[in-house]
Design an enzyme around this catalytic site. Structure first.
Site, PDB file in Angstrom:
ATOM      1  CG  ASP A  26      -0.056  -0.043   2.522  1.00 54.06           C
ATOM      2  OD1 ASP A  26       0.332   1.020   3.038  1.00 54.06           O
ATOM      3  OD2 ASP A  26       0.240  -1.163   3.005  1.00 54.06           O
ATOM      4  CG  ASP A  32       2.073   4.985   5.638  1.00 56.43           C
ATOM      5  OD1 ASP A  32       1.559   3.903   5.963  1.00 56.43           O
ATOM      6  OD2 ASP A  32       2.448   5.835   6.463  1.00 56.43           O
TER       7      ASP A  32
END
Length: 275
Positions: free
Chosen positions: A215, A217
């Site tokens: 991902d 952040d």
């Protein structure tokens, strides 16, 4: 069948500390229960064959994922591996990215670490003498090179440098924290890379982190922020590739260590006997 550690226990030369997706990647597995001065490891150690090498595997969070990042028995895990003969350790893990240049699905091999944890037991040398171990370069150069070369050979171009900042967890970062970490020049963020790396160094083990970006952040991308659902989905989509790279690295690691890692304790009087 699980057994207690003894003089006749099986041994391994390479250790892997990982999570979901790594529980069944060894052949001819035997489970060994290891007692350490720091309690039991996260689970019994699975020892088996991988790429023609003897490998010991510990599920970092326990096979039922019962240990959150700040409660993992890090000292017991590393001690157990060394007591079984392991001298080189691979630490695959899921991380967030602090730069849009490294999106989900990126494989990163950091060369630096920043510790933002608190309250974790991060040394074996608490009593008897002051032991100061060099940690300027926290990862094994031979291991890092093996990961980068193995990933490229598989068609997965890695990011072969960067700084992993390790936070306490188990919560994810606020947007403000995330932006501050990025402003320091740090590129990856995780919750388990420390104290694994420093404990390995204190035991004169080679340690290499393989970071799978799951991902961007919270402060890097607008939206709802990081979710566990997203992390698990991206990790699941890439686990076969990650397992394949780990197997290739296991095969590529040298049988004799010529890196600086074995000599880090030379000339230091230790207050305890290492296994």
């Amino acid at each position: 069948m699980s057994t207690s550690a003894s003089a006749s226990q099986p041994t391994a030369e390479i250790g892997v500390i990982g999570g979901s997706g790594f529980y069944s990647f060894l052949d001819d597995v035997e489970e060994v229960r290891v007692d350490t001065p720091y309690g039991p490891p996260s689970d019994p150690v699975a020892i088996g064959e991988l790429a023609g090498r003897r490998v010991a595997f510990i599920p970092r969070h326990g096979r039922d994922h019962r240990f959150p990042p700040h409660k993992i028995p890090y000292r017991a895990n590393m001690w157990a591996l060394r007591s079984l003969g392991v001298r080189q350790v691979l630490g695959p893990c899921a991380v967030g990215s602090l730069t849009p240049d490294h999106g989900p699905g990126t494989l990163a091999v950091p060369d630096q670490l920043a510790d933002r944890t608190s309250g974790r037991d991060q040394t074996y040398y608490e009593h008897g003498a002051a032991v100061h171990v060099s940690f300027s370069d926290p990862y094994c150069p031979t291991g890092r090179r093996a990961v980068a070369e193995s990933a490229r050979a598989s068609g997965w171009e890695p990011v072969d440098s960067g700084t992993l900042v390790v936070i306490e967890g188990p919560r994810f970062s606020t947007r403000a924290e995330s932006r501050w970490f990025a402003s320091q020049g740090w590129t990856l963020i995780g919750m388990t890379g420390h104290p694994e790396a420093v404990l390995a160094r204190e035991l004169a083990l080679c340690y290499t982190s393989l970071c799978l970006v799951t991902d961007l952040d919270a402060g890097i991308e607008e939206g709802e922020g990081v979710t566990m659902e997203e992390v698990l989905r991206v990790f699941g989509d890439n686990i076969d590739r990650l397992r394949g790279v780990v197997a290739d690295v296991v095969k590529a690691l040298p049988t004799e260590r010529s890196c600086p890692c074995p000599g880090v304790l030379d000339g230091i009087k230790l207050p305890l006997e290492l296994p």
